[in-house]
Design a protein around this motif. Structure first.
Motif, mmCIF file in Angstrom:
data_model
loop_
_atom_site.group_PDB
_atom_site.id
_atom_site.type_symbol
_atom_site.label_atom_id
_atom_site.label_comp_id
_atom_site.label_asym_id
_atom_site.label_seq_id
_atom_site.Cartn_x
_atom_site.Cartn_y
_atom_site.Cartn_z
ATOM 1 N N ARG A 77 0.869 -1.179 0.000
ATOM 2 C CA ARG A 77 0.000 0.000 0.000
ATOM 3 C C ARG A 77 0.902 1.224 0.000
ATOM 4 O O ARG A 77 1.938 1.249 0.686
ATOM 5 N N ILE A 78 0.534 2.236 -0.754
ATOM 6 C CA ILE A 78 1.344 3.446 -0.864
ATOM 7 C C ILE A 78 0.497 4.674 -0.521
ATOM 8 O O ILE A 78 -0.721 4.670 -0.659
ATOM 9 N N LYS A 79 1.187 5.712 -0.061
ATOM 10 C CA LYS A 79 0.520 6.969 0.262
ATOM 11 C C LYS A 79 1.524 8.102 0.088
ATOM 12 O O LYS A 79 2.717 7.932 0.371
ATOM 13 N N ILE A 80 1.050 9.257 -0.360
ATOM 14 C CA ILE A 80 1.916 10.434 -0.497
ATOM 15 C C ILE A 80 2.566 10.734 0.852
ATOM 16 O O ILE A 80 1.919 10.708 1.895
ATOM 17 N N THR A 99 4.075 -3.036 3.307
ATOM 18 C CA THR A 99 3.739 -4.334 2.718
ATOM 19 C C THR A 99 2.426 -4.826 3.307
ATOM 20 O O THR A 99 2.040 -4.452 4.412
ATOM 21 N N ARG A 100 1.737 -5.684 2.537
ATOM 22 C CA ARG A 100 0.439 -6.210 2.979
ATOM 23 C C ARG A 100 0.569 -7.668 3.404
ATOM 24 O O ARG A 100 1.562 -8.335 3.120
ATOM 25 N N LYS A 101 -0.455 -8.138 4.127
ATOM 26 C CA LYS A 101 -0.558 -9.528 4.554
ATOM 27 C C LYS A 101 0.650 -9.980 5.379
ATOM 28 O O LYS A 101 1.109 -11.110 5.284
ATOM 29 N N ASN A 102 1.171 -9.040 6.200
ATOM 30 C CA ASN A 102 2.245 -9.362 7.135
ATOM 31 C C ASN A 102 3.508 -9.880 6.442
ATOM 32 O O ASN A 102 4.254 -10.685 7.006
ATOM 33 N N LYS A 103 3.738 -9.447 5.223
ATOM 34 C CA LYS A 103 4.910 -9.870 4.469
ATOM 35 C C LYS A 103 6.044 -8.862 4.653
ATOM 36 O O LYS A 103 5.821 -7.698 4.990
ATOM 37 N N TYR A 104 7.266 -9.320 4.400
ATOM 38 C CA TYR A 104 8.439 -8.456 4.448
ATOM 39 C C TYR A 104 9.039 -8.330 3.047
ATOM 40 O O TYR A 104 9.125 -9.323 2.321
ATOM 41 N N LEU A 105 9.454 -7.128 2.700
ATOM 42 C CA LEU A 105 10.173 -6.904 1.460
ATOM 43 C C LEU A 105 11.645 -6.748 1.825
ATOM 44 O O LEU A 105 12.057 -5.700 2.314
ATOM 45 N N ASN A 106 12.408 -7.805 1.638
ATOM 46 C CA ASN A 106 13.831 -7.786 2.011
ATOM 47 C C ASN A 106 14.035 -7.221 3.423
ATOM 48 O O ASN A 106 14.762 -6.261 3.617
ATOM 49 N N GLN A 107 13.356 -7.782 4.400
ATOM 50 C CA GLN A 107 13.498 -7.457 5.827
ATOM 51 C C GLN A 107 12.763 -6.188 6.257
ATOM 52 O O GLN A 107 12.855 -5.790 7.405
ATOM 53 N N LEU A 108 12.047 -5.547 5.350
ATOM 54 C CA LEU A 108 11.310 -4.338 5.704
ATOM 55 C C LEU A 108 9.810 -4.522 5.491
ATOM 56 O O LEU A 108 9.386 -5.053 4.461
#
Length: 333
Positions: A77-80, A99-108
């Protein structure tokens, strides 16, 4: 000066490094892309045409996806993000990402994508690496290339969000993070009143509001509530924010000419409940701006304690250390 305190060799020791990709592909499809473009338009509209402040009430979360390679696709999800006009442009604006659904993007799970101009370009990368190597709380920051849909890649600064994961990566237990409450200040700006003539109360608020949540979401954890109340009540007296760590932190930002990060309404602190101490967190320093007399008008530290032998010993030991120099050089390159 707190003469009885032992000079620490390392204030913060990060438990692991963040490995983030060099390129991000942000896909915003169909109606969500229309919502996103509309949000940029609405946030740039304001009642006072002379104001440089964007209309933050129009910021809304929009569903999208980030693709790193053929196999790695993350729902986000993104926001200004930001308060001023320089954060806004079509279609590339500063963005807050979750990130959604409790996922991590490379540890973030959360991070911010800044338009480089809003953080004085690579000065922000230099500052955060410099402060981390000195042992201060500073979020991981790196340059990335962002592509939105089929538009050309643009350079951005990716910065980890100051939250629970950041605190725990720093080797600290999750605790209250407080920041200056700017609501009354922004109301004054929107009314186009002179900030110089108005005296503001030093009021802090809880930045990491999820700290109070329980997994069941029904009841507030009483121990955490006590820590938050202790942090907020102690912050009402600015002298309680004063510590040896803060002295070193303010000297470090002064060396960087990052006085913007020492202005009261840009300050953030982690509250160490065990030791009842506030540890400063770097945010929005805008380093290497014009010389401001070592940030004398922004820092809490008095000159008599700022220009001290203890500070000289601490920074000389750090900056002359060969391993410090090499590690800093490797990380900045």
């Amino acid at each position: 000066l707190l003469a009885n305190e032992k000079l620490p060799d390392q204030l913060i020791e990060y438990k692991y490094d963040l490995e983030m990709p060099e390129k991000l592909n942000l896909n915003i499809s169909g109606k969500n892309y229309i919502k996103y473009l509309k949000q940029i338009k609405l946030t740039s509209q304001k009642d006072n045409l002379n104001s440089k402040v964007i209309n933050s009430t129009k910021k809304k979360w929009v569903n999208s996806e980030i693709k790193i390679n053929q196999n790695d696709l993350y729902k986000v999800r993104i926001k200004i993000h930001g308060d001023w006009n320089d954060h806004i442009s079509f279609p590339y604006s500063s963005l807050r990402v979750k990130t959604r659904k409790n996922k991590y993007l490379n540890q973030l799970k959360e991070f911010i994508l800044f338009k480089p101009i809003t953080r004085n370009y690579n000065a922000e990368i230099f500052s955060t690496i410099f402060l981390q190597e000195l042992g201060f709380l500073a979020p991981h920051t790196k340059e990335v290339k962002l592509k939105i849909n089929e538009n050309a890649y643009q350079k951005y600064l990716l910065q980890e969000r100051i939250n629970k994961n950041f605190i725990e990566r720093s080797g600290l237990r999750e605790g209250p993070i407080i920041e200056y409450d700017e609501r009354h200040r922004w109301n004054t700006i929107k009314r186009d009143e002179d900030l110089v003539k108005i005296k503001f109360a030093n009021i802090f608020k809880l930045d990491n509001e999820t700290f109070l949540e329980n997994p069941d979401k029904e009841f507030i954890n009483n121990n955490k509530l006590y820590m938050v109340l202790s942090a907020l009540s102690n912050s009402t007296n600015l002298s309680n924010l004063y510590s040896q760590e803060n002295i070193y932190f303010e000297v470090a930002l002064s060396l960087l000419n990052a006085c913007h990060g020492l202005i009261d309404h840009n300050r953030k602190f982690y509250f160490d409940a065990i030791n009842s101490k506030f540890l400063p967190i770097y945010y929005d320093g805008m380093a290497f701006e014009k010389d401001s007399n070592f940030c004398q008008n922004q820092r809490l530290t008095k000159n008599s304690e700022f220009y001290s032998k203890e500070n000289l010993i601490f920074f000389e030991k750090k900056l002359m250390d060969k391993s410090f120099k090499q590690k800093f050089k490797n990380n900045f390159n």
